[in-house]
Design an enzyme around this catalytic site. Structure first.
Site, PDB file in Angstrom:
ATOM      1  CG  ASP A  75      -1.060   1.146  -4.496  1.00  0.00           C
ATOM      2  OD1 ASP A  75      -1.671   0.163  -4.021  1.00  0.00           O
ATOM      3  OD2 ASP A  75       0.169   1.273  -4.450  1.00  0.00           O
ATOM      4  CG  ASP A  76      -2.110   6.226  -5.604  1.00  0.00           C
ATOM      5  OD1 ASP A  76      -1.563   5.738  -4.592  1.00  0.00           O
ATOM      6  OD2 ASP A  76      -1.468   6.626  -6.592  1.00  0.00           O
ATOM      7  CG  HIS A 125      -1.297   3.794  -0.461  1.00  0.00           C
ATOM      8  ND1 HIS A 125      -0.116   3.079  -0.447  1.00  0.00           N
ATOM      9  CD2 HIS A 125      -1.292   4.481  -1.650  1.00  0.00           C
ATOM     10  CE1 HIS A 125       0.563   3.323  -1.559  1.00  0.00           C
ATOM     11  NE2 HIS A 125      -0.119   4.178  -2.292  1.00  0.00           N
ATOM     12  CG  HIS A 129       0.411   8.713  -1.912  1.00  0.00           C
ATOM     13  ND1 HIS A 129       1.312   9.127  -2.874  1.00  0.00           N
ATOM     14  CD2 HIS A 129       0.270   7.383  -2.110  1.00  0.00           C
ATOM     15  CE1 HIS A 129       1.687   8.098  -3.606  1.00  0.00           C
ATOM     16  NE2 HIS A 129       1.074   7.017  -3.161  1.00  0.00           N
ATOM     17  CG  HIS A 220      -1.779   3.389  -9.509  1.00  0.00           C
ATOM     18  ND1 HIS A 220      -0.801   2.634 -10.121  1.00  0.00           N
ATOM     19  CD2 HIS A 220      -1.220   3.901  -8.380  1.00  0.00           C
ATOM     20  CE1 HIS A 220       0.319   2.698  -9.409  1.00  0.00           C
ATOM     21  NE2 HIS A 220       0.091   3.457  -8.346  1.00  0.00           N
TER      22      HIS A 220
END
Length: 257
Positions: A75-76, A125, A129, A220
């Protein structure tokens, strides 16, 4: 699955008791407070835990698999650290699934392209965020998803079908937004906490404890510690005869429209 059923049953019972008590005025006021607290507690759990399935359906693992196949997700990103993650994955000939933030893609479009060129899978995503993204209304959340889809498609000619909500948070507005955009929501059942735990050993233990076929690991690609953990994880998987696949392979579904 069992957690989801239990949460939904308890929440439903608490809600029914509250409505009944108010309508018939048969329970003392303290009982109403207890029921209200119970309902709020369960709802908070449903918001914070994507695996609960409280507000929307998500794919968190595939327990039907008989083979020792697992999926590693990130993620991210994209981020400069993503390049190090890609090096490790390529070293072991492993493919991952990357849930990318729209504004990060705008900063590092070439890294997104590299992820795709090396045959990893990319998912949505959201664009920002934002720390308060769970407070967004449905229309604003739809915009977050659609804007990121557009950015991914612009840089890859691929429209992602996978979506992962930031922090794994869900609520009615997010559920409505995903229903509108038509994405498949991807969760996890092996959370590494690599964003908060400073120990490689502890992170690795969290991931590998009782690991089984069909599991989805959350990492991540923005964290330096994750690079070292990833290599140790891949060595563990090799020793224990696990195969790493992408999310579309794990569930036999399409990753792109």
């Amino acid at each position: 699955m069992l957690i989801r059923k239990i949460v939904n049953i308890i929440s439903s019972i608490a809600g029914i008791l509250m409505v009944t008590a108010i309508y018939f005025n048969e329970l003392p006021s303290w009982s109403l407070l207890v029921l209200a607290f119970l309902w709020l507690l369960i709802t908070a759990y449903g918001v914070a835990n994507i695996r609960s399935g409280y507000f929307l359906k998500s794919l968190n693992s595939n327990p039907t698999l008989t083979e020792k196949k697992i999926a590693i997700t990130f993620d991210d990103g994209p981020d400069l650290n993503t390049l190090k993650i890609l090096e490790v994955l390529n070293k072991y000939n492993v493919k991952g699934t990357f849930f990318c933030i729209g504004k990060q893609i705008e900063k590092y479009p070439d890294i997104l392209k590299k992820i795709i060129q090396e045959n990893h899978i990319v998912g949505n995503h959201t664009f920002s965020h934002d720390k308060l993204i769970d407070t967004y209304g449905t229309d604003k959340f739809i915009g977050e998803i659609q804007k990121t889809d557009t950015i991914i498609e612009k840089n890859s000619e691929l429209k992602p079908l996978f979506f992962r909500p930031p922090y794994g948070i869900t609520n009615p507005n997010i559920a409505k937004a995903v229903k509108k955009t038509g994405h498949t929501v991807i969760g996890w059942n092996k959370r590494s906490f690599d964003t908060t735990i400073p120990s490689e050993k502890v992170i690795l233990q969290r991931i590998t404890k009782n690991l089984k076929g069909g599991d989805i690991i959350l990492l991540h690609d923005t964290k330096i510690i994750t690079v070292a953990v990833l290599e140790q994880l891949l060595l563990f998987l090799q020793r224990n005869n696990f195969t790493t696949v992408t999310i579309d392979e794990l569930f036999s579904i399409q990753a792109y429209a």
